[in-house]
Motif scaffolding. Structure first.
Motif, short mmCIF file in Angstrom:
data_model
loop_
_atom_site.label_atom_id
_atom_site.label_comp_id
_atom_site.label_asym_id
_atom_site.label_seq_id
_atom_site.Cartn_x
_atom_site.Cartn_y
_atom_site.Cartn_z
N GLU A 1 0.54 -1.19 0.12
CA GLU A 1 -0.11 0.09 -0.03
C GLU A 1 0.82 1.16 0.03
O GLU A 1 0.45 2.35 -0.57
CB GLU A 1 -1.04 -0.07 1.11
N PRO B 1 -12.03 5.65 4.33
CA PRO B 1 -11.49 4.88 3.07
C PRO B 1 -10.57 3.55 3.59
O PRO B 1 -10.65 2.57 2.99
CB PRO B 1 -10.51 5.89 2.34
N SER B 2 -10.01 3.62 4.87
CA SER B 2 -9.25 2.50 5.58
C SER B 2 -8.63 2.97 6.78
O SER B 2 -8.84 4.15 6.96
CB SER B 2 -8.65 2.06 4.39
N SER C 1 -9.13 -2.43 -0.40
CA SER C 1 -9.13 -1.83 -1.76
C SER C 1 -9.33 -2.81 -2.69
O SER C 1 -8.82 -3.95 -2.61
CB SER C 1 -8.10 -0.80 -1.87
N LYS C 2 -10.16 -2.82 -3.75
CA LYS C 2 -10.35 -3.69 -4.85
C LYS C 2 -8.47 -4.23 -5.36
O LYS C 2 -8.46 -5.19 -5.37
CB LYS C 2 -10.80 -3.24 -5.78
N TYR D 1 -18.54 -4.61 -3.04
CA TYR D 1 -18.21 -3.49 -2.37
C TYR D 1 -19.58 -2.59 -2.24
O TYR D 1 -19.57 -1.72 -1.61
CB TYR D 1 -17.21 -2.60 -3.16
N ILE E 1 -14.67 0.97 5.19
CA ILE E 1 -13.51 -0.20 4.71
C ILE E 1 -12.75 -0.60 5.87
O ILE E 1 -12.32 0.20 6.75
CB ILE E 1 -12.67 0.46 3.45
N LYS F 1 -17.32 5.76 2.13
CA LYS F 1 -16.76 4.53 2.02
C LYS F 1 -16.81 4.05 3.76
O LYS F 1 -16.68 4.67 4.55
CB LYS F 1 -15.28 4.55 1.74
#
Length: 561
Positions: free
Chosen positions: A188, A384-385, A455-456, A482, A427, A425
């Motif tokens: 990442e 987002p994460s 994430s994809k 998702y 996630i 999001k």
């Protein structure tokens, strides 16, 4: 002279580990392989399932005390948590809780050997880990929940959050504890952020010895079954102080506000910093020079009427308001381009964010302690994460996220209604930390509203598939998808709100959103149950979404002696 190992726990399989720890002749397995309770979601993906789904439950006695060992098999799908394996772990803890409430004390021990959520079942893993976490938080009030991280894989992903919630952690030097695996951080953030092949550095960062030296693990033992038994006994006997690390909010938030991470802090330096009880030169984190618009900020402002945030951490917005007469605290995580932790500048939940969430949820708990009607808490979810970074793993981002989970779960249990509003999001560990402990989940029906564990792009790399192959598999296994419509099929959503422009809502859209929150609030007020079991009772969950989760719990109840 080196002590000889008489019986290795590290080298044993999960089932062997459980039986090794319990008194001989007392142990029996619940939901064993002959029950054939395998994952119903793997065959469709051309993956061979396993009859116990890699989760072993063995009940017996340890030194005469009624004990249940829950042992994760790292050799099956990397110890990943899917629907069945997650339900076995959560359902067992829920059963132990029920026994303890009836004055039938059973001591739970969890043996971790897991990379976290099983990507092939994705959102089932998220739901399960939320339920496991909720059970641990409630169960700790009755009996110590002991976690063991012996080695091989360690404890990563969402399961590291559950490890952070345990009353006490026992590790070997070979054991590792972190949220994002080194390979995932490198993937990442790049090799300059963390070289996953530098094994010596990795163990200095997240290995058992380091975690113990800085007080993030309670006991380090040499690999011998008798040593693990003695360590468990020392926790039960009160010889080991239960640190309640996830409640040490002021200490950790003060530390992380004071850190300068422009240059990498070495594990040796981190050790000294984490040992300090009162870090000096703590400053308020600078506010962003320019406010970054995000869905989380937009809907936070709609709910609070544009009130100024009371939070000392600019990436965590907090305000008290009245929503049509209902007192509420609204919390959102938003981007901050000035965040001193550079891996958490785009709305991720990082070291500061998790502890800040915990601070303001616990603050509401204290302020409302004397009230019968405690204020509504609304996590606005657009995350987002979690943050992927060297310093995040070094300083224990897993514990930061655990602290947020603990705070939300504790608030829910004492009567704070929590309605999580998913507007963007949701996630992975960020959603587990900020939203998944809510009594009710609501979401906007919008293509920008996504729920998943990764994430994809990353999920494709780890599962060795193309993004197209992932999308194809998701048609047969909704938990891998998702989109919010697929998440709804699992039965955990209270309401999917139609007809709202998520990015440019009108006043009518805002009204619809607020009414949905209040409808969820009213539903909570009518319900005496404060755990997360309602997610297993919805029409969708019963009909199709959580059939295996429900069946597992029924079988645990039947086989419990």
């Amino acid at each position: 002279m080196t002590q000889m190992i008489t019986e290795s726990l590290v080298e044993s399989l999960a089932r062997e580990r459980a039986f090794q720890l319990l008194d001989k002749g007392t142990a029996y397995e619940i939901l064993g392989p002959f029950d054939r309770m395998e994952s119903p979601h793997l065959v469709a993906q051309n993956i061979v399932p396993q009859y116990d789904d890699g989760m072993i439950i063995v009940k017996g006695t340890l030194n005469g005390k009624p004990t249940v060992i829950i042992s994760i098999e790292g050799n099956f799908q990397g110890g990943g948590i899917g629907e069945v394996s997650g339900a076995k772990l959560a359902g067992t803890l829920e059963k132990v809780l029920k026994e303890c409430k009836n004055d039938q004390t059973v001591y739970p021990v969890i043996i971790y050997d897991t990379g976290g959520v099983r990507l092939q079942e994705a959102n089932y893993g998220l739901l399960s880990i939320a339920e496991i976490s909720a059970a641990i938080v409630e169960l700790r009030e009755y009996v110590p929940v002991v976690g063991i991280i012996p080695g091989k894989i360690g404890s990563f992903g969402g399961m590291s959050l559950t490890a952070g919630l345990c009353s006490a952690l026992i590790m070997t030097r070979e054991g590792r504890l972190g949220m994002n695996g080194p390979e995932v951080v490198e993937q990442e953030a790049g090799i300059r952020e963390l070289d996953s092949k530098n094994k010596q550095l990795i163990w200095k960062m997240i290995g058992g010895a380091m975690r113990n030296e800085v007080g993030l693990a309670d006991i380090v033992v040499e690999d011998d079954v008798v040593n693990f038994k003695n360590a468990i006994q020392s926790v039960w006997n009160g010889e080991i102080e239960l640190k309640q690390r996830t409640k040490q909010v002021d200490h950790f938030l003060t530390l992380f506000k004071s850190l300068n991470v422009e240059e990498k802090i070495s594990p040796e330096q981190a050790k000294e910093l984490l040992k300090n009880i009162a870090p000096k030169n703590s400053n308020t984190v600078p506010a962003p020079k320019e406010t970054v618009n995000s869905r989380g900020r937009k809907w936070f402002e709609i709910l609070t009427g544009g009130q100024k945030s009371i939070s000392e951490i600019p990436s965590v917005l907090v305000a008290d308001t009245e929503i049509k007469g209902v007192k509420a605290r609204v919390i959102a995580v938003v981007p901050n381009p000035e965040n001193p932790f550079y891996r958490a500048r785009n709305g991720e939940v990082g070291l500061l964010e998790g502890w800040a969430i915990a601070k303001y949820v616990r603050e509401a708990m204290v302020e409302d302690a004397h009230l019968e009607d405690k204020r509504l808490i609304v996590p606005v979810v657009d995350v987002p994460s979690q943050a992927f970074g060297y310093h995040e793993e070094l300083f224990g981002i897993y514990l930061s996220c655990s602290s947020a989970v603990d705070a939300y779960a504790s608030a829910r249990l004492i009567g704070h209604p929590i309605v999580a509003a998913i507007v963007g999001k949701a996630i992975s560990g960020a959603f587990l930390s900020h939203g998944m402990q809510a009594n009710r989940l609501i979401a906007l029906h919008d293509e920008g509203v996504n729920v998943h564990v990764m994430s994809k792009k990353s999920a494709a790399i780890i599962t060795q598939r193309t993004i197209e192959e992932l999308d194809l598999a998701a048609k047969d296994v909704p938990s891998m998808a998702y989109d919010i419509e697929s998440f709804k099929k699992l039965g955990a959503l209270y309401n999917l709100i139609e007809g709202i422009n998520a990015d440019n809502p009108s006043s009518e859209h805002a009204e619809l959103f607020i009414d949905s929150i209040l409808a969820a609030y009213d539903d909570i007020q009518k319900d005496a149950v404060r755990d997360l079991s309602n997610r297993l009772k919805t029409e969708i969950a019963v009909a199709s979404g959580r059939v295996a989760s429900i069946k597992v719990r029924e079988m645990i109840e039947q086989q419990w002696k």
